[in-house]
Write a protein that holds these residues in place. Structure first.
Motif, PDB file in Angstrom:
ATOM      1  N   SER A  49      -1.649  12.653  -8.529  1.00 53.73           N
ATOM      2  CA  SER A  49      -1.392  11.208  -8.403  1.00 53.73           C
ATOM      3  C   SER A  49      -1.803  10.705  -7.026  1.00 53.73           C
ATOM      4  O   SER A  49      -2.399   9.630  -6.901  1.00 53.73           O
ATOM      5  CB  SER A  49       0.084  10.904  -8.637  1.00 53.73           C
ATOM      6  OG  SER A  49       0.461  11.272  -9.927  1.00 53.73           O
ATOM      7  N   PHE A  50      -1.496  11.478  -5.983  1.00 53.90           N
ATOM      8  CA  PHE A  50      -1.880  11.103  -4.625  1.00 53.90           C
ATOM      9  C   PHE A  50      -3.397  11.048  -4.477  1.00 53.90           C
ATOM     10  O   PHE A  50      -3.948  10.105  -3.885  1.00 53.90           O
ATOM     11  CB  PHE A  50      -1.267  12.077  -3.617  1.00 53.90           C
ATOM     12  CG  PHE A  50      -1.680  11.815  -2.205  1.00 53.90           C
ATOM     13  CD1 PHE A  50      -1.175  10.731  -1.514  1.00 53.90           C
ATOM     14  CD2 PHE A  50      -2.593  12.639  -1.571  1.00 53.90           C
ATOM     15  CE1 PHE A  50      -1.566  10.472  -0.209  1.00 53.90           C
ATOM     16  CE2 PHE A  50      -2.988  12.392  -0.275  1.00 53.90           C
ATOM     17  CZ  PHE A  50      -2.469  11.311   0.411  1.00 53.90           C
ATOM     18  N   THR A 109      -4.812   8.049  -6.313  1.00 51.27           N
ATOM     19  CA  THR A 109      -4.531   6.839  -5.527  1.00 51.27           C
ATOM     20  C   THR A 109      -5.486   6.737  -4.348  1.00 51.27           C
ATOM     21  O   THR A 109      -6.019   5.663  -4.055  1.00 51.27           O
ATOM     22  CB  THR A 109      -3.072   6.850  -5.031  1.00 51.27           C
ATOM     23  OG1 THR A 109      -2.207   6.956  -6.155  1.00 51.27           O
ATOM     24  CG2 THR A 109      -2.754   5.600  -4.252  1.00 51.27           C
ATOM     25  N   LEU A 110      -5.722   7.849  -3.676  1.00 54.44           N
ATOM     26  CA  LEU A 110      -6.658   7.862  -2.549  1.00 54.44           C
ATOM     27  C   LEU A 110      -8.081   7.580  -3.013  1.00 54.44           C
ATOM     28  O   LEU A 110      -8.839   6.899  -2.318  1.00 54.44           O
ATOM     29  CB  LEU A 110      -6.577   9.204  -1.821  1.00 54.44           C
ATOM     30  CG  LEU A 110      -7.179   9.289  -0.443  1.00 54.44           C
ATOM     31  CD1 LEU A 110      -6.581   8.233   0.484  1.00 54.44           C
ATOM     32  CD2 LEU A 110      -6.953  10.670   0.140  1.00 54.44           C
ATOM     33  N   LEU A 133      -8.929   5.647  -5.606  1.00 58.09           N
ATOM     34  CA  LEU A 133      -9.001   4.212  -5.871  1.00 58.09           C
ATOM     35  C   LEU A 133      -9.017   3.397  -4.581  1.00 58.09           C
ATOM     36  O   LEU A 133      -9.779   2.440  -4.452  1.00 58.09           O
ATOM     37  CB  LEU A 133      -7.837   3.781  -6.763  1.00 58.09           C
ATOM     38  CG  LEU A 133      -7.896   4.282  -8.200  1.00 58.09           C
ATOM     39  CD1 LEU A 133      -6.608   3.936  -8.937  1.00 58.09           C
ATOM     40  CD2 LEU A 133      -9.098   3.716  -8.912  1.00 58.09           C
ATOM     41  N   LEU A 134      -8.184   3.786  -3.616  1.00 52.35           N
ATOM     42  CA  LEU A 134      -8.144   3.083  -2.332  1.00 52.35           C
ATOM     43  C   LEU A 134      -9.487   3.162  -1.631  1.00 52.35           C
ATOM     44  O   LEU A 134     -10.014   2.147  -1.153  1.00 52.35           O
ATOM     45  CB  LEU A 134      -7.046   3.659  -1.435  1.00 52.35           C
ATOM     46  CG  LEU A 134      -7.000   3.097  -0.020  1.00 52.35           C
ATOM     47  CD1 LEU A 134      -6.493   1.669  -0.043  1.00 52.35           C
ATOM     48  CD2 LEU A 134      -6.151   3.980   0.861  1.00 52.35           C
TER      49      LEU A 134
END
Length: 118
Positions: free
Chosen positions: A10-11, A14-15, A17-18
């Protein structure tokens, strides 16, 4: 073990996408500016985010798929991504040093343009 795997994935997603959205943000800023040095500066920052995207994708590949091929491909992506970050960070520092020079030249150009227009 299962919870830490889910948190790690998940991390990383998220990274991913960021870094993708930051890459797009700086590409748009590069397109919208008129000044050459500022364009190069924004381009170098966008390429740093692209390098981070590539490196995180490689790390995500290694974590999610545990095979020899994924280790090789993920390792190559990490190396290429980190090289991108390193190279374009040096470019960013160079162009950041030239931003005040460009600002001064731009102000002088605008001053001369206003004087000739009157």
């Amino acid at each position: 073990m299962e919870t830490s795997y889910q948190i790690a994935v998940s991390f990383l997603v998220t990274l991913l996408l960021l870094s993708f959205f930051m890459f797009l943000l700086y590409k748009v800023r590069k397109i919208r500016t008129e000044r050459d040095v500022r364009k190069a500066y924004f381009n170098s920052i966008s390429r740093i985010w692209l390098g981070l995207l590539i490196a995180v994708f490689g790390l995500n590949t290694i974590i999610q798929f545990s095979s020899a091929v994924s280790y090789i491909v993920g390792g190559l992506f990490i190396i290429i991504g980190l090289y991108n970050v390193w190279h374009f960070n040096a470019a960013r520092k160079y162009f950041k040093g030239n931003l005040p020079i460009e600002e001064k030249a731009w102000a002088e150009f605008n001053r001369k343009t206003r004087q000739n227009g009157k």
